[in-house]
Design a protein around this motif. Structure first.
Motif, PDB file in Angstrom:
ATOM      1  N   LEU A 138       0.961  -1.080  -0.362  1.00  0.00           N
ATOM      2  CA  LEU A 138      -0.132   0.192  -0.104  1.00  0.00           C
ATOM      3  C   LEU A 138       0.905   1.054   0.021  1.00  0.00           C
ATOM      4  O   LEU A 138       0.516   2.410  -1.156  1.00  0.00           O
ATOM      5  CB  LEU A 138      -1.342   0.451   1.057  1.00  0.00           C
ATOM      6  N   PRO A 139       1.677   1.399   0.701  1.00  0.00           N
ATOM      7  CA  PRO A 139       2.792   2.115   0.829  1.00  0.00           C
ATOM      8  C   PRO A 139       3.383   2.367  -0.448  1.00  0.00           C
ATOM      9  O   PRO A 139       3.678   3.599  -1.098  1.00  0.00           O
ATOM     10  CB  PRO A 139       3.518   2.410   1.629  1.00  0.00           C
ATOM     11  N   PHE A 140       3.785   1.499  -1.059  1.00  0.00           N
ATOM     12  CA  PHE A 140       4.133   1.649  -2.227  1.00  0.00           C
ATOM     13  C   PHE A 140       3.777   2.290  -3.806  1.00  0.00           C
ATOM     14  O   PHE A 140       3.454   2.914  -4.487  1.00  0.00           O
ATOM     15  CB  PHE A 140       4.740   0.402  -2.856  1.00  0.00           C
ATOM     16  N   PHE A 141       2.141   1.923  -4.031  1.00  0.00           N
ATOM     17  CA  PHE A 141       1.381   2.073  -4.393  1.00  0.00           C
ATOM     18  C   PHE A 141       0.389   2.998  -4.161  1.00  0.00           C
ATOM     19  O   PHE A 141       0.538   4.217  -5.227  1.00  0.00           O
ATOM     20  CB  PHE A 141      -0.404   1.386  -3.607  1.00  0.00           C
ATOM     21  N   ILE A 142       0.313   4.442  -3.201  1.00  0.00           N
ATOM     22  CA  ILE A 142       0.799   6.160  -2.517  1.00  0.00           C
ATOM     23  C   ILE A 142       1.784   6.300  -3.820  1.00  0.00           C
ATOM     24  O   ILE A 142       2.022   7.682  -3.716  1.00  0.00           O
ATOM     25  CB  ILE A 142       1.123   5.860  -1.174  1.00  0.00           C
ATOM     26  N   ILE A 143       3.164   5.839  -2.727  1.00  0.00           N
ATOM     27  CA  ILE A 143       4.251   7.142  -4.003  1.00  0.00           C
ATOM     28  C   ILE A 143       4.063   6.571  -5.094  1.00  0.00           C
ATOM     29  O   ILE A 143       4.465   7.416  -6.002  1.00  0.00           O
ATOM     30  CB  ILE A 143       5.447   5.733  -3.395  1.00  0.00           C
ATOM     31  N   PHE A 144       4.352   5.398  -5.711  1.00  0.00           N
ATOM     32  CA  PHE A 144       4.076   5.049  -7.373  1.00  0.00           C
ATOM     33  C   PHE A 144       2.755   6.202  -8.056  1.00  0.00           C
ATOM     34  O   PHE A 144       3.242   6.725  -9.169  1.00  0.00           O
ATOM     35  CB  PHE A 144       3.752   3.939  -7.733  1.00  0.00           C
ATOM     36  N   ARG A 145       1.536   6.444  -7.745  1.00  0.00           N
ATOM     37  CA  ARG A 145       0.653   7.019  -7.933  1.00  0.00           C
ATOM     38  C   ARG A 145       1.392   8.733  -7.851  1.00  0.00           C
ATOM     39  O   ARG A 145       0.844   9.116  -8.845  1.00  0.00           O
ATOM     40  CB  ARG A 145      -0.352   6.821  -6.940  1.00  0.00           C
ATOM     41  N   ALA A 146       2.281   8.569  -6.658  1.00  0.00           N
ATOM     42  CA  ALA A 146       2.613  10.251  -6.368  1.00  0.00           C
ATOM     43  C   ALA A 146       3.955  10.837  -7.455  1.00  0.00           C
ATOM     44  O   ALA A 146       3.630  11.571  -8.233  1.00  0.00           O
ATOM     45  CB  ALA A 146       2.732  10.327  -5.135  1.00  0.00           C
ATOM     46  N   PHE A 147       4.116   9.815  -7.990  1.00  0.00           N
ATOM     47  CA  PHE A 147       5.296  10.254  -9.016  1.00  0.00           C
ATOM     48  C   PHE A 147       4.876   9.119 -10.342  1.00  0.00           C
ATOM     49  O   PHE A 147       5.811   9.285 -11.224  1.00  0.00           O
ATOM     50  CB  PHE A 147       6.725   9.300  -8.388  1.00  0.00           C
ATOM     51  N   ASN A 148       3.731   9.296 -10.544  1.00  0.00           N
ATOM     52  CA  ASN A 148       3.095   9.022 -12.096  1.00  0.00           C
ATOM     53  C   ASN A 148       3.670   7.651 -12.388  1.00  0.00           C
ATOM     54  O   ASN A 148       4.443   7.481 -13.220  1.00  0.00           O
ATOM     55  CB  ASN A 148       3.745  10.050 -12.629  1.00  0.00           C
TER      56      ASN A 148
END
Length: 291
Positions: A138-148
């Motif tokens: 889940l943290p990786f999902f949020i980070i990936f969303r933030a950095f496209n």
């Protein structure tokens, strides 16, 4: 011949030969049993992939049947499978090359240089593998969303690198620790720089470790499912996610699932066969252990 004519030690030798023969027989029997346990699931999977859809999950199974490549033809004609397979080859192959380029020099530095808090750094690197994937996805999902980076091949390559980097650093540090520094000192006496000594002396001696971590990194990235399920949707879908799609909520396409799984195993098997001779050569001639 009289009983008294038999040499005293002949019966002892006979008993010893009998025991050695029995030990060899038991050893080979155990090895054959273990080989059967290991390879029978692969045989079952391959045989299911060569059966028509209606016969793949029959119980009792048909041990003698006319094989068909229908399931493989269906896979080849499926553009989504071809795209997912190509995605995995590209992303996993790139991640293995990059993780070696990053992890091998890092392990060499940690092995050869006196770094403050080296043990803490190694523990910090290892800590990236301590948490279960479900806790960090889940943290990786949020980070990936933030950095496209969501649903991108670059994002999945970064993810695979993060999965395997600690393994490469720890295993390669152990190999570098086992290579005596006198080899590099001799190279420097001959005029080589430290970097040249690393490339021409240390890396060839550490070849078994490099191929070992390359194989393990390839396998760990190739079979990864959870991160591909959460961090991709269409463009960067790995082959594991496509294979998983044959498992439906109401039914399972056993024949197609077996064919896709068999096709997924092939790159790993080919990779192992390709590097096996280098592993054997390196293990036989390439390693010098510190005394």
């Amino acid at each position: 011949m009289a009983t008294s004519d038999i040499e005293p030690g002949s019966s002892q030798r006979l008993d010893k030969d009998t025991r050695e023969t029995l030990v060899r027989v038991v050893r080979h029997a155990l090895l054959l049993t273990w080989a059967f346990v290991v390879f029978f699931p692969l045989y079952w999977l391959a045989s299911m992939s060569l059966k028509p859809p209606g016969e793949a999950n029959q119980l009792p199974p048909d041990w003698i049947f006319l094989p068909t490549v229908y399931n493989y033809l269906q896979l080849i004609q499926d553009g989504e499978f071809v795209a997912a397979f190509a995605n995995s080859l590209l992303m996993v192959g790139t991640s293995v090359v990059l993780v070696l380029l990053i992890g091998v020099p890092a392990a060499y530095v940690l092995s050869r240089w006196d770094i403050p808090m080296e043990r803490d750094i190694l523990v910090w690197i290892l800590s990236s593998r301590m948490l279960p994937p479900i806790a960090v996805v889940l943290p990786f999902f949020i980070i990936f969303r933030a950095f496209n980076l969501f649903d991108t091949r670059i994002g999945m390559v970064i993810m695979y690198i993060s999965i395997n980097l600690s393994l490469v650093v720890w295993v390669m540090k152990a190999f570098f620790d086992g290579i005596p520094e006198t080899l590099e000192e001799a190279a420097r006496v001959d005029g080589a720089t430290q970097f040249q000594g690393f490339l021409k002396v240390v890396l060839p001696a550490a070849k078994p470790g490099i191929f070992s971590v390359a194989i393990i990194s390839f396998i760990f990235a190739w079979i990864e499912l959870l991160f591909g399920l959460v961090l991709t949707s269409f463009e960067a879908v790995p082959v594991t996610l496509f294979v998983y799609s044959f498992i439906g909520s109401r039914s399972i396409e056993w024949s197609m699932l077996a064919a896709a799984s068999t096709a997924m195993i092939l790159p790993v098997a080919i990779f192992l066969i390709a590097v096996n001779k280098y592993l054997a050569a390196g293990l036989s001639f390439g390693v010098v252990i510190k005394e």
